[in-house]
Design a protein around this motif. Structure first.
Motif, PDB file in Angstrom:
ATOM      1  N   VAL A 174      46.340  46.061  36.783  1.00  0.00           N
ATOM      2  CA  VAL A 174      46.792  45.695  35.436  1.00  0.00           C
ATOM      3  C   VAL A 174      47.718  46.765  34.853  1.00  0.00           C
ATOM      4  O   VAL A 174      48.805  46.449  34.365  1.00  0.00           O
ATOM      5  N   LEU A 175      47.302  47.997  34.911  1.00  0.00           N
ATOM      6  CA  LEU A 175      48.089  49.051  34.263  1.00  0.00           C
ATOM      7  C   LEU A 175      49.197  49.605  35.149  1.00  0.00           C
ATOM      8  O   LEU A 175      50.206  50.098  34.642  1.00  0.00           O
ATOM      9  N   GLY A 176      49.037  49.559  36.439  1.00  0.00           N
ATOM     10  CA  GLY A 176      50.052  50.096  37.347  1.00  0.00           C
ATOM     11  C   GLY A 176      50.281  51.576  37.096  1.00  0.00           C
ATOM     12  O   GLY A 176      49.326  52.347  36.934  1.00  0.00           O
ATOM     13  N   ASP A 177      51.559  51.955  37.028  1.00  0.00           N
ATOM     14  CA  ASP A 177      51.889  53.378  36.845  1.00  0.00           C
ATOM     15  C   ASP A 177      51.484  53.912  35.473  1.00  0.00           C
ATOM     16  O   ASP A 177      51.422  55.121  35.262  1.00  0.00           O
ATOM     17  N   MET A 201      50.078  42.148  41.454  1.00  0.00           N
ATOM     18  CA  MET A 201      49.772  42.750  42.741  1.00  0.00           C
ATOM     19  C   MET A 201      50.871  43.724  43.190  1.00  0.00           C
ATOM     20  O   MET A 201      50.631  44.581  44.035  1.00  0.00           O
ATOM     21  N   LEU A 202      52.064  43.601  42.585  1.00  0.00           N
ATOM     22  CA  LEU A 202      53.137  44.552  42.923  1.00  0.00           C
ATOM     23  C   LEU A 202      52.802  45.969  42.445  1.00  0.00           C
ATOM     24  O   LEU A 202      53.396  46.939  42.908  1.00  0.00           O
ATOM     25  N   ASN A 203      51.856  46.050  41.506  1.00  0.00           N
ATOM     26  CA  ASN A 203      51.444  47.372  41.018  1.00  0.00           C
ATOM     27  C   ASN A 203      50.681  48.164  42.085  1.00  0.00           C
ATOM     28  O   ASN A 203      50.600  49.384  42.015  1.00  0.00           O
ATOM     29  N   ILE A 204      50.113  47.440  43.041  1.00  0.00           N
ATOM     30  CA  ILE A 204      49.391  48.135  44.113  1.00  0.00           C
ATOM     31  C   ILE A 204      50.375  48.330  45.259  1.00  0.00           C
ATOM     32  O   ILE A 204      50.614  47.431  46.057  1.00  0.00           O
ATOM     33  N   LYS A 205      50.966  49.499  45.267  1.00  0.00           N
ATOM     34  CA  LYS A 205      52.082  49.776  46.181  1.00  0.00           C
ATOM     35  C   LYS A 205      51.656  50.677  47.342  1.00  0.00           C
ATOM     36  O   LYS A 205      50.701  51.447  47.191  1.00  0.00           O
ATOM     37  N   PRO A 206      52.389  50.586  48.436  1.00  0.00           N
ATOM     38  CA  PRO A 206      52.094  51.526  49.525  1.00  0.00           C
ATOM     39  C   PRO A 206      52.392  52.958  49.080  1.00  0.00           C
ATOM     40  O   PRO A 206      53.287  53.170  48.257  1.00  0.00           O
TER      41      PRO A 206
END
Lengths: 441, 386
Positions: free
Chosen positions: B261-264, B184-189
């Motif tokens: 899952v993939l983030g950046d 969930m840290l991959n979904i950032k502001p």
């Protein structure tokens, strides 16, 4: 005459319609060939099924060591036997990984297929030089498994890939199992290729990779041992490979390697421990083995309202001034570790009486808490303070907690993170003691 | 050219074919949703402005709202003129308007048809068969889709129903298997121009939506059957809401999975959804890209066939009587040539993927408003015969 003409026309129209339908049917048939993979077909014996890849940097060139599946017949049955090594080694080199793979195909006479690759091992020399370019081949290839394990070899990748493993059908499979078991036991964290690439892609994150070492008999054996060398009939060791710690990467280059308690400290902080064994000493016990069967870590960022609250107003304070105005103690991280453990085994100190009671268990819990604090502090100091490596997602946590503060920090994050304070608050509950209350000797 | 004959291919269906041309509302929604999903599965960040995962999530929600607002003139028009389409109304007013409206919609659909084939080609030659020729894939795919288009809307709709269920199950499986890999840290502001990036993605997604235009064109073919009324026209609001909401659920789920899952890493991947399916694993399967590939091929088939079918219909409306029978082969040749050209010249793929705000606004808002005024003029004249 008119009737005949009409009939001819009708027949011609019918024929042309049939012809068109036939052509279309043929076209559909062609599509089935293409979509089912019958084009450019390669037989299994024309492919080399790569199971493990070792990448080293030698003489300014990439050196590849490939472990290729080569089943040995098990006698009359014709199946695959677990006793011999069902693998061959192919070595090649090139200016890039792609070139080295191409050269490997020339050596082997088969097309290299990396769709079944389980492990990518990178040599220490290449890791220190920067591995981003070396692994780009795997990230861009559609056939490569992006969920293959990525590890660092303590010295050369070739040592790990060519190591003789006397277990299982494939050495690479055992290598994969070693990584999985080490991860399950809280010895280190297994990192998949895509996880490493994600960390590299993040502008402020640092990456980690497990380190594998090769236990050479020559290195280990002392002179006496060499004299008393076991006979050839002695049972061989299963595997000379062992987990040696975690490597820290900053900007794609290996900068540090953590070992022992530091590694577990890293794992406590990253909430990566599923199961681990904590061995502690107390006044009563010379050694007490505590099996942590459940653990959860939360890393929280605390912002001081008086300083950060004002700093958070973007636009009122220029970005250039911000880092000076943000005090050193403005951001504190709190790590909460909740563990539940079983008292597995105890060894009493000489003369001590063994009584498993509330006091002795509370004592052990307290000591385990102190150990966790020590391990976490050691990991934090070696990574964040000494190397400015954000392997704990600190930047992301700040960003999620206070976007404005992160905007003030992001430009100078590698330096600013060094001033972050960490408070560790462990809770260690020993709620299971096994089936025996009086034990030890 | 009379009104009836000119609008025949698209709207006024001959009695003997009528039964095979009408479809039900659920069939219609599933058909459009399956076609829409093709864009999500074939999303290539390289061809458009790279967007952070969070912007994609907010953007997809906002795009649904934008579409809901943009479709209002059409809903109003179709409520006033049940059983008619924008094009029929234009033909009824004057043939010049008819040609103009049909021509504009044809060009738009044709561009998406070529884009669909080129997108299919791009994926196949990049992922599945890196050594295959672009033209082989383009010709075979076009051949199959044009043949399927010849067989009518009802058959395609029935097939879409099956593919819709298959895709939904596949997506659910992929979502469940993705759970252990989610961070969930991959979904950032968003910090760099958040409003701009969300708005840009939302507008781009809303405007690159040919299915909403399909809804405008094909809606008169939707009929529902009740015992009391028999076959009758359904509410356009239901169809629009169904399409927008179900598409949103799929798009949002796909975007969420990619981001979590993939983030950046998703920004650097040529096909983020394919990368996602090749990464996630469970004990039974080492990768789920096979599930993605099968659904993707089916979805691509529906997308291209639907566009080919509508493009042929529109072209037949424009062409004079005798030339109509050549509409399908001519369009086939033209599509293949353009798709091959796009497949070879990837820089043009990038240009083709640029959002065309003006065109979409014209098709969704401007032309329906014009059609409404045209119908008003017509009604007034009919009401006051001098």
């Amino acid at each position: 005459m008119i009737n005949i003409t009409i009939k001819i026309r009708k027949t011609a129209s019918l024929l042309s319609k049939r012809l068109l339908q036939g052509c279309l049917a043929l076209l559909i048939l062609c599509n089935t060939f293409i979509l089912s993979g019958c084009l450019h077909a390669l037989q299994l014996n024309e492919r080399a099924l790569v199971q493990a890849v070792g990448i080293d940097w030698e003489d300014e060139r990439i050196k590849l060591t490939l472990q290729v599946f080569s089943p040995a017949a098990s006698g009359s049955g014709g199946g695959i036997s677990a006793s011999p090594q069902n693998a061959n080694i192919i070595e090649s080199s090139g200016r890039t990984v792609t070139e080295a793979f191409q050269n490997a195909s020339l050596v082997q006479g088969k097309e290299m297929f990396i769709g079944h690759n389980r492990v990518i091992v990178v040599g220490a020399a290449l890791a220190k030089r920067g591995i981003e370019q070396a692994i780009a081949f795997f990230s861009s290839s559609s056939t490569a498994r992006h969920n293959a394990y990525l590890v660092i070899a303590e010295t050369e990748a070739k040592e790990i890939v060519t190591a003789k493993i006397n277990q299982g059908i494939l050495p690479a499979e055992t290598l994969e199992r070693i990584l999985e078991n080490a991860e399950m036991s809280g010895i280190f964290e297994g990192v998949k290729l895509y996880e490493f690439l994600t960390s590299l892609q993040n502008e402020h994150d640092s990456a980690i990779l497990p380190v594998l070492a090769y236990k050479s008999e020559e290195k280990e054996a002392s002179a006496d041992e060499k004299e008393n060398k076991p006979s050839e009939d002695a049972i061989e060791n299963v595997s000379p490979i062992f987990a040696d710690g975690m490597a820290i990467f900053v900007d794609g280059k290996m900068v540090e390697s953590l070992r022992g308690g530091e590694v577990r400290g890293l794992l406590w902080m990253r909430n990566s421990i599923k199961d681990t064994l904590v061995t502690v000493q107390s006044e009563v016990y010379q050694n007490a083995a505590l099996n942590v069967y459940s653990t959860k870590s939360h890393l929280l960022a605390n912002f001081k309202e008086d300083k950060v609250g004002k700093m958070g107003k973007i636009g009122k304070i220029g970005k250039e001034d911000a880092p000076d105005k943000l005090g050193d103690d403005s951001i504190t991280f709190t790590l909460k570790v909740d563990c539940q453990a079983t008292l597995k085994e105890t060894t009493l100190r000489e003369g001590a009486q063994n009584k498993v009671n509330h006091e002795s268990i509370a004592d052990l819990s307290q000591i385990a808490c102190e150990l966790i604090k020590e391990e976490v502090a050691a990991a934090f100091n070696r990574t964040v303070i000494a190397n400015g490596a954000d392997v704990f997602n600190l930047g992301n946590i700040i960003l999620k907690g206070n976007k404005e503060v992160w905007q003030l920090l992001r430009d100078d994050w590698p330096n600013k993170m060094k001033s972050i304070k960490l408070i560790v608050e462990p809770t260690f509950i020993i709620d299971r003691v096994g089936s025996e209350l009086e034990r030890g000797a | 050219m009379t009104i009836g004959s000119s609008a025949q291919a698209c709207i006024a269906i001959p009695k003997n074919q009528a039964a095979s041309q009408y479809i039900s509302l659920p069939q219609f929604i599933m058909l459009l949703v399956v076609s829409r999903v093709f864009n999500d599965l074939t999303y290539v960040p390289f061809f458009s402005k790279p967007v952070e995962g969070t912007a994609m999530l907010y953007g997809s929600l906002l795009s649904a709202v934008i579409l809901g607002i943009a479709i209002l003139p059409i809903l109003f028009l179709y409520n006033k003129h049940p059983g008619e389409s924008v094009i029929t109304i234009a033909w009824k007013r004057h043939k010049v308007w008819g040609y103009l409206f049909t021509g504009v919609y044809f060009i738009y659909i044709f561009i998406y048809l070529v884009g669909g084939i080129a997108g299919f080609d791009y994926f196949v030659t990049n992922v599945v068969y890196p050594k295959a020729s672009v033209w082989v894939i383009a010709i075979t795919m076009c051949g199959v889709c044009f043949f399927a288009a010849k067989n009518g809307l009802q058959g395609l709709s029935r097939l879409s129903g099956i593919i819709f269920v298959f895709f939904a199950i596949g997506l659910l499986l992929i979502a469940l298997v993705s759970i252990p890999s989610m961070k969930m840290l991959n979904i950032k502001p968003l910090i760099d121009k958040p409003v701009e990036s969300i708005l840009s993605y939302a507008v781009s997604t809303a405007t690159k939506n040919s299915e909403i235009v399909m809804l405008i064109l094909l809606f008169p073919k939707v009929r529902t059957h009740t015992q009391r009324k028999g076959k009758h026209q359904v509410s356009p609001v239901k169809a629009t809401m169904g399409l927008i909401l179900i598409s949103l659920i799929f798009t949002f789920t796909i975007d969420f999975l990619i981001s979590a899952v993939l983030g950046d890493l998703s920004v650097t991947q040529t096909f983020p959804y394919f990368s996602l399916t090749s990464i996630i694993e469970i004990d039974l399967f080492q990768r789920l890209d096979a599930v993605h590939m099968v659904t993707w091929v089916c979805v691509a088939f529906v997308h291209v066939t639907l566009h080919a079918m509508v493009a042929i219909m529109l072209l037949k409306d424009i062409l004079p009587g005798k030339a109509r029978k050549f509409a399908s082969p001519a369009l086939f040749v033209l599509t293949v040539i353009m798709a091959i050209w796009l497949g070879i010249r990837t820089e043009w793929m990038k240009i083709a993927n640029t959002p065309t705000y003006f065109v979409t606004i014209s098709l969704l808002i401007l032309l329906p408003i014009i059609a409404f005024f045209l119908s008003k003029i017509k009604t007034k004249r009919e009401g006051n015969p001098e």
